[in-house]
Design a protein around this motif. Sequence first.
Motif, PDB file in Angstrom:
ATOM      1  N   GLU A  39       0.827  -1.207   0.000  1.00 51.42           N
ATOM      2  CA  GLU A  39       0.000   0.000   0.000  1.00 51.42           C
ATOM      3  C   GLU A  39       0.864   1.260   0.000  1.00 51.42           C
ATOM      4  OE1 GLU A  39      -2.285  -0.527   3.546  1.00 51.42           O
ATOM      5  OE2 GLU A  39      -3.705  -1.897   2.581  1.00 51.42           O
ATOM      6  N   GLU A  40       1.966   1.195   0.732  1.00 48.27           N
ATOM      7  CA  GLU A  40       2.815   2.386   0.864  1.00 48.27           C
ATOM      8  C   GLU A  40       4.281   1.964   0.861  1.00 48.27           C
ATOM      9  OE1 GLU A  40       1.863   4.528   4.425  1.00 48.27           O
ATOM     10  OE2 GLU A  40      -0.247   4.697   3.888  1.00 48.27           O
ATOM     11  N   ASN A 136       6.883   9.324   1.410  1.00 44.49           N
ATOM     12  CA  ASN A 136       5.956   8.198   1.550  1.00 44.49           C
ATOM     13  C   ASN A 136       5.148   8.074   0.264  1.00 44.49           C
ATOM     14  OD1 ASN A 136       4.110   6.275   2.371  1.00 44.49           O
ATOM     15  ND2 ASN A 136       2.812   7.751   3.440  1.00 44.49           N
ATOM     16  N   ARG A 138       2.299   6.573  -1.680  1.00 47.86           N
ATOM     17  CA  ARG A 138       1.037   5.834  -1.471  1.00 47.86           C
ATOM     18  C   ARG A 138       0.513   5.415  -2.832  1.00 47.86           C
ATOM     19  NH1 ARG A 138      -3.155   8.656   2.517  1.00 47.86           N
ATOM     20  NH2 ARG A 138      -4.163   6.670   2.196  1.00 47.86           N
ATOM     21  N   ARG A 171      -7.719   4.940   6.585  1.00 44.94           N
ATOM     22  CA  ARG A 171      -7.225   3.761   5.870  1.00 44.94           C
ATOM     23  C   ARG A 171      -8.198   2.584   5.848  1.00 44.94           C
ATOM     24  NH1 ARG A 171      -1.106   3.130   7.873  1.00 44.94           N
ATOM     25  NH2 ARG A 171      -1.200   1.369   6.487  1.00 44.94           N
TER      26      ARG A 171
END
Lengths: 365, 137
Positions: A39-40, A136, A138, A171
């Motif tokens: 996801e990240e 980060n 995403r 999330r």
Amino acid sequence: MWHEKDGCERFDELISLYLPERIKAAVRGIKHEYLEELEELRIRAGQPLMGVFAGFDHFIGKDGFLSDNPQFALTISSKEVDNLFMLLCEHSVYAYQDDISRGFITLKGGHRAGICGTVIYEGTVIKGMKDISSVNIRFSRQIKDCARDVFGYIVRNKQDIYNTLILSPPRCGKTTLLRDLCRIVSSGTGVTFKGLRTAVIDERSELAASYRGIPQNDLGPRTDVLDGCRKREGIEIMLRGMAPQVIVVDELGANHDPDAIKMAWNAGVRIIATAHAYGLDDFKRRLNVGQLAAKDGFERIILLGMDNGKRWVKVIDANGNELSGLVKGDRMPDGIHGMHSFRDEAFVKSGREAACIIKTLGDPA
Amino acid sequence: MEILLNLKNRICSLGIPLHAAFEDIGTDKTVELWSEIFLNCGQIMKEQRLDAGSAWKKVISENRGLLPLEQADWDSINDFGELLGKSDRLNQESVLDMARESIALLEKKAEEAMKTKGKLYRNLGALCGAAVVIVLI
């Protein structure tokens, strides 16, 4: 996550276009079953490379080996973070300076890179950021038809929908669901529901994920997107110029948001919105925006949560009466979830903060 | 100079990424040789994911033979790409203004050199003419 063909292509594009060589090699080395759940990607100067897989953190080794021990991970140098930042900006910092001052860069393919560094102020306004220390990434995921089951509950008749609010902790997939609802409302479902003119106020560029003005996600054929605009101004602009039947906004919460929403309602326009909340009662307690869930406010509330990798969705009306109890069967594939089943009971049970808190509060009904 | 103004507009007013700005300028064939250099530079930046400084140096080194410039001129042109793309619009404006000033200086130097050398060659021509006359007499 990457089951859809376009998702895979967008992921590959991201890897080849933006990541520096060592990080690229590490990510490409991750086993396919785990990569599907990525996801990240968290890249910090002087720190081990880390990924978030189906909600769980894992460090990534130079050959893609996943571990909970940071010693086995690829350590990122500050030069690599610099290099990554410049690649994300296409070596043109000035072209992304507005994004940078908002703390993120929207990438080709709809992905997004959050950035941290030293903030530069001009008076009281953030002008930019320098000495980037962490990034980060995403990964964007448009899951088409994920809102198909819920959609039926928000349809008033074949030419109208209910004002709808999606609530969940962070999330749990609010934005993903909102994006697909927008697409379905705009496209229509044939005879049972004709598509409506839809306006998206994409304040954080997450719904359409516009990259240089072109939406990277499919929001339907009757959708106009106002990118990077605050909700209040955006709603006013859309009402004035585009005559929408539905306005879609993400993450209500600012002080002036209720006035903007009411302005749209007064103009006879339906709203589909999201907000962070652990339930309807939690949302109602919020200053300002809480009033939107009162009488004459949102008519349908969609609650999302996650319990041990299993997502659930519930639809309730404004009085809290449950209209559906959909438990979606999209449990995370065995890869990462299987890894965690070998851990101690407490860890496994913790699942996600979201699910636990929702259970504790006893909401939804 | 016109190219730099064009570039400044694309960077500072329109906020177009460098590789695209270079390619845009490259497709404008008003100054043919420089258009080619900008076009190549934009393509290298895009395809090889290089920064403007490295891409520019690469293209300049490949095209040295095509321009009648001296070593010192090449040195100042070589560094042109170094600061491009690395800061916000305001700073990029300063960088491009500096580049324009530097090119204006080069132009002035070239003009002076042309004048001096022109005078020298004229005098040399006259002397040679006189020498020929003397030899003939």
